[in-house]
Design a protein around this motif. Structure first.
Motif, PDB file in Angstrom:
ATOM      1  N   ASP A  70      21.950   5.119 -23.617  1.00 39.39           N
ATOM      2  CA  ASP A  70      21.659   4.305 -22.437  1.00 39.39           C
ATOM      3  C   ASP A  70      22.934   3.744 -21.830  1.00 39.39           C
ATOM      4  OD1 ASP A  70      18.915   4.722 -22.935  1.00 39.39           O
ATOM      5  OD2 ASP A  70      18.874   3.017 -24.319  1.00 39.39           O
ATOM      6  N   GLU A  71      23.864   3.361 -22.683  1.00 47.03           N
ATOM      7  CA  GLU A  71      25.125   2.811 -22.185  1.00 47.03           C
ATOM      8  C   GLU A  71      25.962   3.863 -21.466  1.00 47.03           C
ATOM      9  OE1 GLU A  71      25.681  -0.756 -25.515  1.00 47.03           O
ATOM     10  OE2 GLU A  71      26.721   1.165 -25.761  1.00 47.03           O
ATOM     11  N   GLU A  72      25.818   5.117 -21.848  1.00 48.92           N
ATOM     12  CA  GLU A  72      26.524   6.189 -21.152  1.00 48.92           C
ATOM     13  C   GLU A  72      25.915   6.478 -19.780  1.00 48.92           C
ATOM     14  OE1 GLU A  72      29.266   7.569 -22.377  1.00 48.92           O
ATOM     15  OE2 GLU A  72      29.134   6.504 -24.285  1.00 48.92           O
ATOM     16  N   LEU A  73      24.652   6.193 -19.631  1.00 49.97           N
ATOM     17  CA  LEU A  73      23.928   6.547 -18.404  1.00 49.97           C
ATOM     18  C   LEU A  73      23.877   5.441 -17.363  1.00 49.97           C
ATOM     19  CD1 LEU A  73      20.880   8.300 -20.106  1.00 49.97           C
ATOM     20  CD2 LEU A  73      22.444   9.427 -18.512  1.00 49.97           C
ATOM     21  N   CYS A  74      23.978   4.179 -17.789  1.00 53.46           N
ATOM     22  CA  CYS A  74      23.629   3.080 -16.882  1.00 53.46           C
ATOM     23  C   CYS A  74      24.549   2.981 -15.678  1.00 53.46           C
ATOM     24  CB  CYS A  74      23.565   1.760 -17.644  1.00 53.46           C
ATOM     25  SG  CYS A  74      25.138   1.196 -18.316  1.00 53.46           S
ATOM     26  N   PRO A 104      18.477  22.178 -16.760  1.00 54.06           N
ATOM     27  CA  PRO A 104      19.690  22.043 -17.582  1.00 54.06           C
ATOM     28  C   PRO A 104      19.579  20.818 -18.471  1.00 54.06           C
ATOM     29  CG  PRO A 104      20.146  21.461 -15.285  1.00 54.06           C
ATOM     30  CD  PRO A 104      18.753  22.033 -15.320  1.00 54.06           C
ATOM     31  N   VAL A 105      20.119  20.921 -19.683  1.00 55.70           N
ATOM     32  CA  VAL A 105      19.985  19.871 -20.688  1.00 55.70           C
ATOM     33  C   VAL A 105      21.365  19.342 -21.063  1.00 55.70           C
ATOM     34  CG1 VAL A 105      19.005  19.253 -22.918  1.00 55.70           C
ATOM     35  CG2 VAL A 105      17.980  21.103 -21.588  1.00 55.70           C
ATOM     36  N   LEU A 106      21.514  18.020 -20.991  1.00 52.02           N
ATOM     37  CA  LEU A 106      22.753  17.354 -21.385  1.00 52.02           C
ATOM     38  C   LEU A 106      22.510  16.502 -22.622  1.00 52.02           C
ATOM     39  CD1 LEU A 106      23.790  16.135 -17.829  1.00 52.02           C
ATOM     40  CD2 LEU A 106      24.912  17.949 -19.104  1.00 52.02           C
ATOM     41  N   PHE A 107      23.534  16.377 -23.476  1.00 50.30           N
ATOM     42  CA  PHE A 107      23.436  15.527 -24.660  1.00 50.30           C
ATOM     43  C   PHE A 107      24.823  15.208 -25.175  1.00 50.30           C
ATOM     44  CE2 PHE A 107      22.290  19.963 -25.709  1.00 50.30           C
ATOM     45  CZ  PHE A 107      23.397  20.343 -26.463  1.00 50.30           C
ATOM     46  N   GLU A 141      32.722  12.409 -18.669  1.00 52.78           N
ATOM     47  CA  GLU A 141      32.277  13.805 -18.716  1.00 52.78           C
ATOM     48  C   GLU A 141      30.830  13.929 -18.267  1.00 52.78           C
ATOM     49  OE1 GLU A 141      32.879  15.910 -22.327  1.00 52.78           O
ATOM     50  OE2 GLU A 141      34.988  15.321 -22.506  1.00 52.78           O
ATOM     51  N   LEU A 142      30.002  12.983 -18.708  1.00 53.56           N
ATOM     52  CA  LEU A 142      28.592  13.005 -18.333  1.00 53.56           C
ATOM     53  C   LEU A 142      28.434  12.876 -16.824  1.00 53.56           C
ATOM     54  CD1 LEU A 142      25.550  12.879 -18.926  1.00 53.56           C
ATOM     55  CD2 LEU A 142      25.830  10.428 -19.403  1.00 53.56           C
ATOM     56  N   GLU A 143      29.126  11.922 -16.221  1.00 50.62           N
ATOM     57  CA  GLU A 143      28.988  11.704 -14.791  1.00 50.62           C
ATOM     58  C   GLU A 143      29.518  12.889 -13.985  1.00 50.62           C
ATOM     59  OE1 GLU A 143      30.380   7.890 -13.542  1.00 50.62           O
ATOM     60  OE2 GLU A 143      29.211   6.825 -15.067  1.00 50.62           O
ATOM     61  N   LYS A 144      30.586  13.509 -14.452  1.00 45.08           N
ATOM     62  CA  LYS A 144      31.113  14.696 -13.772  1.00 45.08           C
ATOM     63  C   LYS A 144      30.088  15.828 -13.797  1.00 45.08           C
ATOM     64  CE  LYS A 144      35.047  17.898 -13.825  1.00 45.08           C
ATOM     65  NZ  LYS A 144      36.332  18.253 -14.513  1.00 45.08           N
ATOM     66  N   LYS A 145      29.429  15.996 -14.934  1.00 36.95           N
ATOM     67  CA  LYS A 145      28.426  17.056 -15.052  1.00 36.95           C
ATOM     68  C   LYS A 145      27.202  16.744 -14.187  1.00 36.95           C
ATOM     69  CE  LYS A 145      28.226  21.036 -16.915  1.00 36.95           C
ATOM     70  NZ  LYS A 145      29.296  22.013 -16.664  1.00 36.95           N
ATOM     71  N   PHE A 203      25.585  19.038 -11.122  1.00 36.51           N
ATOM     72  CA  PHE A 203      24.205  19.532 -11.065  1.00 36.51           C
ATOM     73  C   PHE A 203      23.442  18.990  -9.857  1.00 36.51           C
ATOM     74  CE2 PHE A 203      24.408  20.259 -15.858  1.00 36.51           C
ATOM     75  CZ  PHE A 203      24.573  21.627 -15.704  1.00 36.51           C
ATOM     76  N   PHE A 204      23.653  17.734  -9.532  1.00 38.89           N
ATOM     77  CA  PHE A 204      22.908  17.179  -8.406  1.00 38.89           C
ATOM     78  C   PHE A 204      23.450  17.646  -7.050  1.00 38.89           C
ATOM     79  CE2 PHE A 204      21.391  13.836 -11.451  1.00 38.89           C
ATOM     80  CZ  PHE A 204      20.038  14.081 -11.280  1.00 38.89           C
ATOM     81  N   GLN A 205      24.721  17.996  -7.010  1.00 34.49           N
ATOM     82  CA  GLN A 205      25.323  18.394  -5.742  1.00 34.49           C
ATOM     83  C   GLN A 205      25.309  19.906  -5.512  1.00 34.49           C
ATOM     84  OE1 GLN A 205      29.244  16.624  -5.739  1.00 34.49           O
ATOM     85  NE2 GLN A 205      28.429  14.545  -6.032  1.00 34.49           N
ATOM     86  N   ARG A 206      25.216  20.686  -6.576  1.00 31.73           N
ATOM     87  CA  ARG A 206      25.275  22.151  -6.427  1.00 31.73           C
ATOM     88  C   ARG A 206      23.988  22.763  -6.992  1.00 31.73           C
ATOM     89  NH1 ARG A 206      30.726  24.489  -8.711  1.00 31.73           N
ATOM     90  NH2 ARG A 206      29.820  26.335  -7.670  1.00 31.73           N
ATOM     91  N   VAL A 207      23.077  23.027  -6.085  1.00 30.29           N
ATOM     92  CA  VAL A 207      21.761  23.519  -6.478  1.00 30.29           C
ATOM     93  C   VAL A 207      21.859  24.833  -7.233  1.00 30.29           C
ATOM     94  CG1 VAL A 207      19.520  24.283  -5.626  1.00 30.29           C
ATOM     95  CG2 VAL A 207      20.666  22.335  -4.548  1.00 30.29           C
TER      96      VAL A 207
END
Length: 447
Positions: free
Chosen positions: A248-252, A369-372, A399-403, A407-411
């Motif tokens: 959660d702390e990586e995502l917030c 796509p799956v991130l972890f 790294e998470l935010e870059k990925k 994904f959200f910008q390049r369909v």
């Protein structure tokens, strides 16, 4: 061996004491204790009822909810092949029992009493199973010993083994003795089979993981969740499943800087303390139970009537909260496998802490796509899905935010990864059929 049994019994005694101490603060521990009260009479009554009908008795034991979902495809296929079979399902953990205690296919669902000679005899005397199936990680010495003594075939399905486990250490004679109690071991991967054969266990077959069959069946069922659709609307969506605080702390931060994206977070723990912590991390939030009340549906789980409508003052507050919300917090258990279908991108928790990566197959089957996080070395499916191009491990929030941006910008990138994830799942199905074919070929059950 005798010394190993002494230590094993000491472990069981300490475990029982530890649970009782934990129960002073932990609702889950209290459920563990409460659920085992009166189990002798329940077993005897249910066993008498089950044995009074014709047909074989099958006992499935699962540690918790995840193992139940692994065993479920085999349960359902056996019931289809042997419609007069009666089924006992036991759980060790409340998180499995409380969610699946009303599973319609089973004739009786209960807790497994703590391992002991007396409890093993109680269960086997009460139900007299013709076939016993343990799922993945469950190894209880007295239950296994007594099952073998009675010549009841015992199978392990979706097993996973590593060379550093006690079975393969100098002190692991008791554990190896437990493995010898199984009629056959069905393991997930060829290297699991190789480890077992190296130590002289030849009644073993690498047939894959039944979770693949389960997630395919769930996805193809196509159950809709109208409240999730109402929250997501036309926005891009990230579904984060089975998250812990580290996840959660990586995502917030990303959620706060991207209000156009809807976050659906299904934490692994849904106790009030954890949900409150999530609300602090994701300030523009609404709970699923609150959304249910707002839209005139009963919260889950609840005894509130489906026609119940909140008072006007509460409804206004909930409406305002809903209009501002960019994060939906799932404050119940049991929805996650159906949530992922609403995502453009998925995140699965457990990889940033020591709890272990959770089920990435539930997300991948929908073609997402799956991130972890980085701690996934004990989960071969994670490495395989990364190699297939459908999953991606990240080491930190940057790294998470870059990925996520990618994904959200390049369909086209997102769709290619999702396609790779889905194809990996469908290539890997079939474990259930192999297990059931073995049971039929060896006549372990009769119609």
């Amino acid at each position: 061996m005798a010394l190993s049994i002494v230590f094993y019994r000491l472990f069981l005694a300490l475990y029982a004491v530890g649970v009782r101490i934990a129960a002073l603060k932990s609702p889950k521990a209290r459920l563990w204790i409460r659920g085992r009260r009166g189990i002798k009479s329940r077993f005897r009554e249910a066993g008498s009822r089950i044995r009074s009908a014709s047909g074989p008795v099958i006992w499935f034991h699962c540690a918790s909810l995840g193992e139940f979902e692994q065993g479920r495809p085999v349960m359902e296929e056996l019931k289809a092949k042997y419609p007069n079979a009666r089924m006992l399902v036991t759980f060790f953990s409340p998180s499995g029992y409380e969610i699946r205690k009303n599973y319609a296919l089973a004739d009786h669902i209960d807790y497994l009493p703590l391992d002991s000679p007396a409890n093993a005899n109680l269960l086997l005397d009460s139900f007299r199973p013709d076939l016993v199936i343990f799922v993945k990680y469950e190894f209880w010495y007295y239950y296994i010993r007594e099952t073998k003594r009675r010549n009841i075939p015992l199978l392990l399905i979706s097993g996973a083994f590593r060379s550093d486990q006690p079975f393969f250490q100098w002190y692991g004679k008791l554990h190896r003795n437990m493995l010898n109690g199984f009629y056959h071991l069905f393991v997930q991967y060829p290297h699991h089979e190789e480890i077992l054969r190296e130590y002289g266990f030849n009644a073993v077959t690498a047939c894959g993981d039944t979770r693949f069959d389960r997630v395919i069946a769930t996805a193809e069922k196509g159950t809709e969740l109208p409240l999730i659709e109402a929250f997501c609307g036309e926005h891009p969506v990230l579904v984060a499943g089975s998250t812990w605080t580290e996840d959660d702390e990586e995502l917030c931060h990303y959620s706060k800087t991207h209000p156009e994206i809807r976050f659906v977070i299904a934490p692994h723990e849904v106790d009030e303390d954890n949900i409150s912590d999530l609300e602090k991390l994701f300030p523009n939030n609404i709970r699923y139970s609150a959304l249910s009340r707002l839209l005139g549906k009963a919260p889950h789980p609840s005894s509130v009537s489906p026609e119940w409508v909140p008072p006007a003052s509460e409804e206004r507050l909930l409406q305002e909260k809903f209009e501002k919300a960019t994060t939906l917090i799932i404050d119940n258990i049991g929805m996650l496998s159906r949530l992922y279908r609403y995502a453009q991108v998925t995140y699965v928790g457990g990889g940033f802490g020591t709890n272990g990566l959770h089920n990435i197959l539930e997300a991948a089957v929908y073609g997402k796509p799956v991130l972890f996080g980085p701690n996934h070395e004990k989960f071969p499916e994670a490495g395989e899905m990364i190699d297939a191009g459908g999953a991606f491990s990240v080491s930190n929030a940057l790294e998470l935010e870059k990925k996520l941006d990618e994904f959200f910008q390049r369909v086209e990138v997102r769709e290619a990864a999702g396609k790779a994830a889905r194809e990996y799942i469908y290539r890997s199905k079939g474990a259930t059929a192999k297990i059931v074919e073995f049971i039929q070929a060896n006549r372990l059950l009769t119609i």
